[in-house]
Design an enzyme around this catalytic site. Structure first.
Site, PDB file in Angstrom:
ATOM      1  N   GLY A 167       0.807  -1.257  -0.115  1.00 38.61           N
ATOM      2  CA  GLY A 167      -0.026  -0.056   0.105  1.00 38.61           C
ATOM      3  C   GLY A 167       0.772   1.299  -0.043  1.00 38.61           C
ATOM      4  O   GLY A 167       1.475   1.777  -1.106  1.00 38.61           O
ATOM      5  N   SER A 203       6.280  -4.335  -2.510  1.00 40.89           N
ATOM      6  CA  SER A 203       6.068  -2.938  -2.583  1.00 40.89           C
ATOM      7  C   SER A 203       6.319  -2.450  -1.355  1.00 40.89           C
ATOM      8  O   SER A 203       7.562  -2.406  -0.619  1.00 40.89           O
ATOM      9  CB  SER A 203       4.831  -2.846  -3.065  1.00 40.89           C
ATOM     10  OG  SER A 203       4.657  -1.532  -3.524  1.00 40.89           O
ATOM     11  N   TRP A 204       5.314  -1.391  -0.736  1.00 42.17           N
ATOM     12  CA  TRP A 204       5.573  -0.802   0.534  1.00 42.17           C
ATOM     13  C   TRP A 204       5.858  -1.675   1.643  1.00 42.17           C
ATOM     14  O   TRP A 204       6.667  -1.471   2.537  1.00 42.17           O
ATOM     15  CB  TRP A 204       4.255  -0.059   0.985  1.00 42.17           C
ATOM     16  CG  TRP A 204       3.836   0.198   2.463  1.00 42.17           C
ATOM     17  CD1 TRP A 204       3.249  -0.568   3.219  1.00 42.17           C
ATOM     18  CD2 TRP A 204       4.838   1.138   3.124  1.00 42.17           C
ATOM     19  NE1 TRP A 204       3.491  -0.142   4.702  1.00 42.17           N
ATOM     20  CE2 TRP A 204       4.443   0.919   4.566  1.00 42.17           C
ATOM     21  CE3 TRP A 204       5.946   2.119   2.788  1.00 42.17           C
ATOM     22  CZ2 TRP A 204       4.878   1.647   5.620  1.00 42.17           C
ATOM     23  CZ3 TRP A 204       6.463   2.885   3.963  1.00 42.17           C
ATOM     24  CH2 TRP A 204       5.689   2.632   5.495  1.00 42.17           C
ATOM     25  N   ASP A 227       8.967  -3.075 -14.052  1.00 45.28           N
ATOM     26  CA  ASP A 227       8.475  -2.454 -13.016  1.00 45.28           C
ATOM     27  C   ASP A 227       8.446  -1.090 -13.142  1.00 45.28           C
ATOM     28  O   ASP A 227       9.806  -0.423 -13.057  1.00 45.28           O
ATOM     29  CB  ASP A 227       8.821  -2.792 -11.475  1.00 45.28           C
ATOM     30  CG  ASP A 227       7.943  -2.516 -10.582  1.00 45.28           C
ATOM     31  OD1 ASP A 227       7.368  -1.409 -10.624  1.00 45.28           O
ATOM     32  OD2 ASP A 227       8.034  -3.010  -9.420  1.00 45.28           O
ATOM     33  N   HIS A 233       5.295  -4.499 -11.793  1.00 42.51           N
ATOM     34  CA  HIS A 233       5.014  -4.384 -10.400  1.00 42.51           C
ATOM     35  C   HIS A 233       4.114  -5.298  -9.862  1.00 42.51           C
ATOM     36  O   HIS A 233       4.163  -5.899  -8.496  1.00 42.51           O
ATOM     37  CB  HIS A 233       4.648  -2.881 -10.090  1.00 42.51           C
ATOM     38  CG  HIS A 233       4.502  -2.390  -8.626  1.00 42.51           C
ATOM     39  ND1 HIS A 233       5.985  -2.518  -7.901  1.00 42.51           N
ATOM     40  CD2 HIS A 233       3.843  -2.215  -7.444  1.00 42.51           C
ATOM     41  CE1 HIS A 233       5.678  -2.159  -6.596  1.00 42.51           C
ATOM     42  NE2 HIS A 233       4.345  -2.126  -6.278  1.00 42.51           N
TER      43      HIS A 233
END
Length: 307
Positions: free
Chosen positions: A33, A105-106, A261, A289
């Site tokens: 997120g 990701s995050w 990505d 991604h």
């Protein structure tokens, strides 16, 4: 499967679930997120016979309370370092000594922040689509990427008041998400997600369109949390996680990153692998991604290393 809410202070309770083999190696699955909430199916990445699998919702999203979609929810107590403390509180609450950390990701930023603060609690890491939430990474995603997506970026830029369009767009969207007018917040959330989807629209091997598929409170919480975190650069000093990679010495890691990505270019994972000798970088040529079958296979191989 067991589940519960853990009081982590500041009026927040985080939702967690535990499933699998309680006597096996524990893995903590950390969602991205920020603010996406846990996946309802991601636990299937791990065999429940050979892993003790824990998932949770970070502050303000998923089934954690209060939700960030509520404009009265205090965001000042929702920072990277609050989340790191929450993860440690969850470990203590569940009686886990050490765990494998998994996320993309995050989540890779949050995992790295946790591991550098509590290296003695980490058995290993599997990071996918690596980010470190540096100012340059945020600037690329919300400004630099206009070089490849000029039309879509202009629509993103048009979503903020005219007098703020030459300023920091992430901060401008953060302000919109704090507006008292529900229509303003909803429109800003839609425009933000449309840009996020534009950045992954070319990923025909993955899952383009996933951001705009969010709706209602889930979308509002996601965008409010994203803008809040990215406007503050994750409460990290520029380059902090790379600078402190030496704290990961002795912890094995696998970094899995798509060469295509555009949201999080490969350079970040490559730099981290150079600074962290115990990590292996696996580059997936056909993936962006949101993944690909080849990336899924690479994740399965990484998981098998910790079985």
């Amino acid at each position: 499967m067991i589940a519960g809410l853990l009081d982590v202070g500041d009026g927040n309770q985080i939702f967690w679930e535990r499933r699998g083999n309680a006597t096996a190696r524990t893995v903590l699955m950390v969602h991205g997120g920020p603010g996406s909430g846990r996946s309802r199916t991601a636990h299937r990445t791990f065999d429940q016979n050979t892993f003790d699998i824990i998932t949770f919702d970070q502050r303000g999203c998923g089934d954690s309370v209060p939700g960030a979609a509520d404009p009265s929810t205090d965001m000042s107590v929702n920072t990277t370092w609050h989340l790191v403390a929450d993860m440690e509180a969850l470990r203590e609450h569940l009686g886990v000594q050490r765990w494998l950390l998994y996320g993309g990701s995050w989540a890779s930023t949050l995992i790295l922040a946790y591991a550098q603060r509590f290296p003695e609690r980490v058995e290993g890491m599997i990071l996918i689509g690596v980010t470190m939430t540096r100012p340059a990474e945020i600037d690329w995603l919300y400004r630099g990427l206009r070089l490849l997506l000029p039309e879509q970026w202009e629509r993103f830029r048009a979503g903020v008041p005219a007098e703020q369009r030459d300023d920091d767009l992430v901060e401008a969207y953060r302000r919109l998400m704090e507006d008292r007018d529900a229509t303003v917040r909803d429109n800003a959330a839609r425009d933000w997600c449309a840009w996020e989807d534009a950045a992954i629209a070319h990923e025909n091997q993955g899952a383009p369109g996933q951001y705009s598929a969010k709706s209602g409170d889930a979308r509002l919480a996601f965008v409010r949390i994203c803008t809040h975190y990215f406007a503050h650069h994750g409460w990290l000093e520029d380059g902090q996680l790379l600078r402190d990679a030496h704290r990961l010495s002795g912890i094995p890691g696998v970094l899995i990153h798509g060469r295509l990505d555009m949201s999080a270019p490969l350079l970040t994972a490559w730099e981290l692998a150079r600074a962290w000798p115990d990590a292996e970088l696996v580059t997936i040529d056909d993936s962006g991604h949101t993944g690909s079958p080849a990336m899924k296979a690479a994740i399965a191989r990484a998981v098998s290393r910790f079985t």
